[in-house]
Design a protein around this motif. Structure first.
Motif, PDB file in Angstrom:
ATOM      1  N   MET A   1      31.881  14.725  61.672  1.00 21.29           N
ATOM      2  CA  MET A   1      31.067  15.842  61.187  1.00 21.29           C
ATOM      3  C   MET A   1      30.533  16.634  62.377  1.00 21.29           C
ATOM      4  SD  MET A   1      27.724  15.757  58.707  1.00 21.29           S
ATOM      5  CE  MET A   1      26.894  17.283  58.262  1.00 21.29           C
ATOM      6  N   ALA A   2      30.846  17.928  62.418  1.00 24.54           N
ATOM      7  CA  ALA A   2      30.439  18.764  63.540  1.00 24.54           C
ATOM      8  C   ALA A   2      28.955  19.104  63.438  1.00 24.54           C
ATOM      9  CB  ALA A   2      31.271  20.044  63.566  1.00 24.54           C
ATOM     10  N   ALA A   3      28.331  19.246  64.596  1.00 21.81           N
ATOM     11  CA  ALA A   3      26.915  19.590  64.626  1.00 21.81           C
ATOM     12  C   ALA A   3      26.722  21.042  64.234  1.00 21.81           C
ATOM     13  CB  ALA A   3      26.353  19.356  66.021  1.00 21.81           C
ATOM     14  N   PRO A   4      25.621  21.383  63.568  1.00 24.61           N
ATOM     15  CA  PRO A   4      25.361  22.786  63.191  1.00 24.61           C
ATOM     16  C   PRO A   4      25.253  23.677  64.425  1.00 24.61           C
ATOM     17  CG  PRO A   4      23.904  21.262  62.026  1.00 24.61           C
ATOM     18  CD  PRO A   4      24.600  20.465  63.078  1.00 24.61           C
ATOM     19  N   ARG A   5      25.617  24.956  64.256  1.00 18.53           N
ATOM     20  CA  ARG A   5      25.545  25.891  65.369  1.00 18.53           C
ATOM     21  C   ARG A   5      24.112  26.071  65.851  1.00 18.53           C
ATOM     22  NH1 ARG A   5      29.767  29.202  66.449  1.00 18.53           N
ATOM     23  NH2 ARG A   5      28.323  30.855  67.121  1.00 18.53           N
ATOM     24  N   SER A   6      23.166  26.008  64.918  1.00 21.81           N
ATOM     25  CA  SER A   6      21.765  26.148  65.316  1.00 21.81           C
ATOM     26  C   SER A   6      21.342  25.020  66.255  1.00 21.81           C
ATOM     27  CB  SER A   6      20.867  26.166  64.077  1.00 21.81           C
ATOM     28  OG  SER A   6      21.028  24.962  63.329  1.00 21.81           O
ATOM     29  N   PHE A   7      21.850  23.808  65.989  1.00 23.61           N
ATOM     30  CA  PHE A   7      21.529  22.677  66.868  1.00 23.61           C
ATOM     31  C   PHE A   7      22.146  22.867  68.240  1.00 23.61           C
ATOM     32  CE2 PHE A   7      22.962  18.609  68.650  1.00 23.61           C
ATOM     33  CZ  PHE A   7      21.728  17.988  68.836  1.00 23.61           C
ATOM     34  N   LEU A   8      23.395  23.343  68.300  1.00 17.72           N
ATOM     35  CA  LEU A   8      24.061  23.546  69.585  1.00 17.72           C
ATOM     36  C   LEU A   8      23.322  24.587  70.418  1.00 17.72           C
ATOM     37  CD1 LEU A   8      27.811  23.518  68.469  1.00 17.72           C
ATOM     38  CD2 LEU A   8      26.498  21.663  69.518  1.00 17.72           C
ATOM     39  N   TRP A   9      22.907  25.695  69.789  1.00 19.51           N
ATOM     40  CA  TRP A   9      22.194  26.723  70.541  1.00 19.51           C
ATOM     41  C   TRP A   9      20.809  26.248  70.966  1.00 19.51           C
ATOM     42  CZ3 TRP A   9      23.957  30.734  72.958  1.00 19.51           C
ATOM     43  CH2 TRP A   9      25.165  31.319  72.550  1.00 19.51           C
ATOM     44  N   THR A  10      20.163  25.486  70.102  1.00 21.07           N
ATOM     45  CA  THR A  10      18.848  24.936  70.463  1.00 21.07           C
ATOM     46  C   THR A  10      18.976  23.980  71.653  1.00 21.07           C
ATOM     47  OG1 THR A  10      18.111  25.095  68.160  1.00 21.07           O
ATOM     48  CG2 THR A  10      16.857  23.652  69.626  1.00 21.07           C
ATOM     49  N   ARG A  11      20.008  23.171  71.648  1.00 24.77           N
ATOM     50  CA  ARG A  11      20.221  22.249  72.752  1.00 24.77           C
ATOM     51  C   ARG A  11      20.503  22.993  74.049  1.00 24.77           C
ATOM     52  NH1 ARG A  11      25.153  18.092  72.381  1.00 24.77           N
ATOM     53  NH2 ARG A  11      26.259  20.100  72.521  1.00 24.77           N
ATOM     54  N   ARG A  12      21.328  24.045  73.967  1.00 25.72           N
ATOM     55  CA  ARG A  12      21.637  24.810  75.167  1.00 25.72           C
ATOM     56  C   ARG A  12      20.402  25.480  75.743  1.00 25.72           C
ATOM     57  NH1 ARG A  12      27.048  27.716  72.637  1.00 25.72           N
ATOM     58  NH2 ARG A  12      28.394  25.844  72.664  1.00 25.72           N
TER      59      ARG A  12
END
Length: 279
Positions: A1-12
């Protein structure tokens, strides 16, 4: 299951802000060390108007930084060696043998970590002065006295840490060594010490870093000839001015041995800190 885009941007974003927060002081130190004094003393500029490496040459002339470097190297190196050697024997005895007072000894070793270092400053000062007056042995103001002082802080933690690491090593190794004709000391150095090398390296790194950067006791227990780097950096501040560019340059030079050693021994340090946590 891929991580949500919002999570990826928040992490970055979070990692970018964290990296900026960590590297910003380093950038200020490096840039300030490459500026003339008049530029550092004035309004701070993110982009230096001119660069010079002159502060890295002046730091050795403004104060006897080379002497302070030797003092720190001798004190930190000796404190590290003594801490490791004593801790190996003490931790091996606690880990492998049962003796009267073992629990009291273990609790005492751990309890020393509960007290702040400044609590021992005046007692150690009085002890060193009285020993010097009674025997003529000059511990106060000497490298030897500072080494003993640092041992009071590094030894308890070193013993506690190595005890946990030795507990994680199977006792069958000791028994196999005894079957092969090894005595306790020979089994310790031929079997246990090689197996516990990550923990021993972690203890050595901790002891060295503690002694290398300590300021409180070094400022009281040393004199002009035995002053260490951590205290010697104050020499760049005079009554008339503060040589900020030289302070930054000297701080970077002083940090090089610790940073290089940590990077070279990082994998051993991580293994030593974690392996003893699980028995």
């Amino acid at each position: 299951m891929a991580a949500p885009r919002s999570f990826l941007w928040t992490r970055r974003i979070f990692l970018t802000l964290l990296t900026t927060f960590v590297l910003l002081p380093v950038f200020v130190m490096v840039s300030s060390s490459l500026k003339p004094l008049e530029d550092v003393s004035g309004k701070f500029r993110w982009i230096p108007s001119g660069l010079t490496i002159r502060p890295y040459f002046d730091i050795w002339e403004t104060v006897p930084l080379a002497d302070y470097f030797v003092n720190s190297l001798v004190v930190a190196g000796a404190a590290t060696v003594f801490s490791v050697v004593v801790a190996i024997f003490a931790a091996y005895g606690v880990s492998r043998y049962e003796f009267r007072g073992k629990r009291v000894f273990t609790v005492t070793v751990l309890s020393t970590q509960m007290f702040p270092g400044i609590l021992f400053l005046l007692p150690l000062f009085l002890i060193y002065v009285n020993i010097g007056n009674a025997t003529g042995i000059a511990l106060f103001g000497s490298r030897e006295g500072l080494i003993l002082t640092y041992l009071t802080f590094s030894l308890p933690f070193s013993i506690w840490m190595l005890t946990g690491y030795f507990d994680s090593i199977p006792r069958e190794l000791d028994e196999a060594a005894k079957v092969d004709g090894c005595g306790p000391i020979r089994a310790l150095f031929r079997v246990i010490v090689p197996a516990a090398s990550p923990g021993i390296i972690a203890v050595a790194v901790y002891a060295f870093m503690t002694a290398w950067g300590e300021v409180l006791f070094a400022s009281v227990m040393t004199n002009d000839t035995t002053r260490t780097l951590a205290v010697g950096l104050q020499g760049y501040a005079t009554q008339n001015d503060v040589y900020w560019n030289q302070v930054m340059a000297a701080s970077l030079v002083v940090s090089v041995p610790v940073v290089v050693g940590f990077l070279l021994l990082q994998r051993y340090l991580v293994a030593g800190l974690t392996a003893g946590a699980v028995k």
